[in-house]
Design a protein around this motif. Sequence first.
Motif, PDB file in Angstrom:
ATOM      1  N   UNK A   1      26.746   3.969  20.924  1.00 36.49           N
ATOM      2  CA  UNK A   1      27.461   2.532  20.802  1.00 36.49           C
ATOM      3  C   UNK A   1      28.032   2.586  19.404  1.00 36.49           C
ATOM      4  N   UNK A   2      27.567   3.289  18.452  1.00 33.69           N
ATOM      5  CA  UNK A   2      28.083   3.155  16.943  1.00 33.69           C
ATOM      6  C   UNK A   2      29.535   3.089  16.935  1.00 33.69           C
ATOM      7  N   UNK A   3      30.244   3.967  17.949  1.00 34.95           N
ATOM      8  CA  UNK A   3      31.514   4.116  18.229  1.00 34.95           C
ATOM      9  C   UNK A   3      32.204   2.748  18.327  1.00 34.95           C
ATOM     10  N   UNK A   4      31.568   2.070  19.302  1.00 38.27           N
ATOM     11  CA  UNK A   4      31.769   0.730  19.843  1.00 38.27           C
ATOM     12  C   UNK A   4      31.892  -0.464  18.668  1.00 38.27           C
ATOM     13  N   UNK A   5      30.864  -0.370  17.681  1.00 43.16           N
ATOM     14  CA  UNK A   5      30.663  -1.221  16.746  1.00 43.16           C
ATOM     15  C   UNK A   5      31.808  -0.877  15.768  1.00 43.16           C
ATOM     16  N   UNK A   6      32.015   0.529  15.377  1.00 43.65           N
ATOM     17  CA  UNK A   6      33.294   0.841  14.618  1.00 43.65           C
ATOM     18  C   UNK A   6      34.476   0.150  15.283  1.00 43.65           C
ATOM     19  N   UNK A   7      34.922   0.318  16.478  1.00 42.93           N
ATOM     20  CA  UNK A   7      36.138  -0.277  17.022  1.00 42.93           C
ATOM     21  C   UNK A   7      36.144  -1.854  17.038  1.00 42.93           C
ATOM     22  N   UNK A   8      34.933  -2.384  17.177  1.00 43.05           N
ATOM     23  CA  UNK A   8      34.957  -3.796  16.923  1.00 43.05           C
ATOM     24  C   UNK A   8      35.155  -4.086  15.560  1.00 43.05           C
ATOM     25  N   UNK A   9      34.658  -3.476  14.719  1.00 42.34           N
ATOM     26  CA  UNK A   9      34.823  -3.774  13.254  1.00 42.34           C
ATOM     27  C   UNK A   9      36.269  -3.395  12.656  1.00 42.34           C
TER      28      UNK A   9
ATOM     29  N   UNK B   1      28.791 -10.234  16.224  1.00 42.78           N
ATOM     30  CA  UNK B   1      28.648 -10.716  14.928  1.00 42.78           C
ATOM     31  C   UNK B   1      29.582 -10.314  13.883  1.00 42.78           C
ATOM     32  N   UNK B   2      29.935  -8.957  14.209  1.00 42.17           N
ATOM     33  CA  UNK B   2      31.037  -8.436  13.621  1.00 42.17           C
ATOM     34  C   UNK B   2      32.408  -9.052  13.577  1.00 42.17           C
ATOM     35  N   UNK B   3      32.752  -9.596  14.628  1.00 49.16           N
ATOM     36  CA  UNK B   3      33.869 -10.306  14.960  1.00 49.16           C
ATOM     37  C   UNK B   3      34.004 -11.595  14.123  1.00 49.16           C
ATOM     38  N   UNK B   4      32.734 -12.337  13.691  1.00 54.77           N
ATOM     39  CA  UNK B   4      32.558 -13.416  13.132  1.00 54.77           C
ATOM     40  C   UNK B   4      32.554 -13.197  11.587  1.00 54.77           C
ATOM     41  N   UNK B   5      32.317 -12.115  11.172  1.00 53.22           N
ATOM     42  CA  UNK B   5      32.297 -11.854   9.634  1.00 53.22           C
ATOM     43  C   UNK B   5      33.560 -11.545   9.123  1.00 53.22           C
ATOM     44  N   UNK B   6      33.658 -11.599   7.796  1.00 52.90           N
ATOM     45  CA  UNK B   6      34.806 -11.296   6.965  1.00 52.90           C
ATOM     46  C   UNK B   6      34.832  -9.714   7.137  1.00 52.90           C
ATOM     47  N   UNK B   7      36.063  -9.106   6.498  1.00 53.22           N
ATOM     48  CA  UNK B   7      36.524  -7.658   6.850  1.00 53.22           C
ATOM     49  C   UNK B   7      35.460  -6.924   6.089  1.00 53.22           C
ATOM     50  N   UNK B   8      35.181  -7.552   4.661  1.00 47.62           N
ATOM     51  CA  UNK B   8      34.296  -6.606   3.847  1.00 47.62           C
ATOM     52  C   UNK B   8      32.853  -6.810   4.120  1.00 47.62           C
ATOM     53  N   UNK B   9      32.453  -7.828   4.767  1.00 52.17           N
ATOM     54  CA  UNK B   9      31.274  -8.068   5.128  1.00 52.17           C
ATOM     55  C   UNK B   9      31.031  -7.103   6.390  1.00 52.17           C
ATOM     56  N   UNK B  10      31.810  -6.977   7.223  1.00 54.93           N
ATOM     57  CA  UNK B  10      31.741  -6.098   8.274  1.00 54.93           C
ATOM     58  C   UNK B  10      31.625  -4.563   8.150  1.00 54.93           C
TER      59      UNK B  10
ATOM     60  N   UNK C   1      24.028   0.099   8.660  1.00 56.66           N
ATOM     61  CA  UNK C   1      23.638   0.280  10.279  1.00 56.66           C
ATOM     62  C   UNK C   1      23.759   1.706  10.209  1.00 56.66           C
ATOM     63  N   UNK C   2      24.905   2.503   9.745  1.00 62.25           N
ATOM     64  CA  UNK C   2      24.874   3.823   9.903  1.00 62.25           C
ATOM     65  C   UNK C   2      23.808   4.458   8.963  1.00 62.25           C
ATOM     66  N   UNK C   3      23.655   4.023   7.679  1.00 63.00           N
ATOM     67  CA  UNK C   3      22.594   4.700   6.799  1.00 63.00           C
ATOM     68  C   UNK C   3      21.151   4.450   7.531  1.00 63.00           C
ATOM     69  N   UNK C   4      21.153   3.169   7.999  1.00 61.40           N
ATOM     70  CA  UNK C   4      19.796   3.307   8.833  1.00 61.40           C
ATOM     71  C   UNK C   4      19.415   4.166   9.938  1.00 61.40           C
ATOM     72  N   UNK C   5      20.385   4.529  10.721  1.00 54.89           N
ATOM     73  CA  UNK C   5      20.461   5.268  11.797  1.00 54.89           C
ATOM     74  C   UNK C   5      20.249   6.711  11.402  1.00 54.89           C
TER      75      UNK C   5
END
Length: 80
Positions: A65-73, A36-45, A52-56
């Motif tokens: 896995x949040x580190x992976x999300x950051x890396x993907x973003x 999903x992140x890969x298909x979003x604009x940079x600002x939307x990512x 996600x961070x606020x919720x968690x």
Amino acid sequence: MKNLVTELLLKLAQKEEESQDLAEQVETLEQVIIEMLRNMTWSDRQILIRHIEDTLAGAGRMPAFLANVHNAGESVPKAF
């Protein structure tokens, strides 16, 4: 005594299987979020990552896995 040991071993095997299923579900969810992140604009990512961070953070735990999300973003070019 043998029956008790047998029951405990069966319960342990069941718990291990459930744990493996949960781990597979988490891995799949991680892959979905990264795609999903890969298909979003940079600002939307960045907005999604922040949500996600606020919720968690509100849940009181931050999964690895949040580190992976950051890396993907960050690894997807801003032009997307």
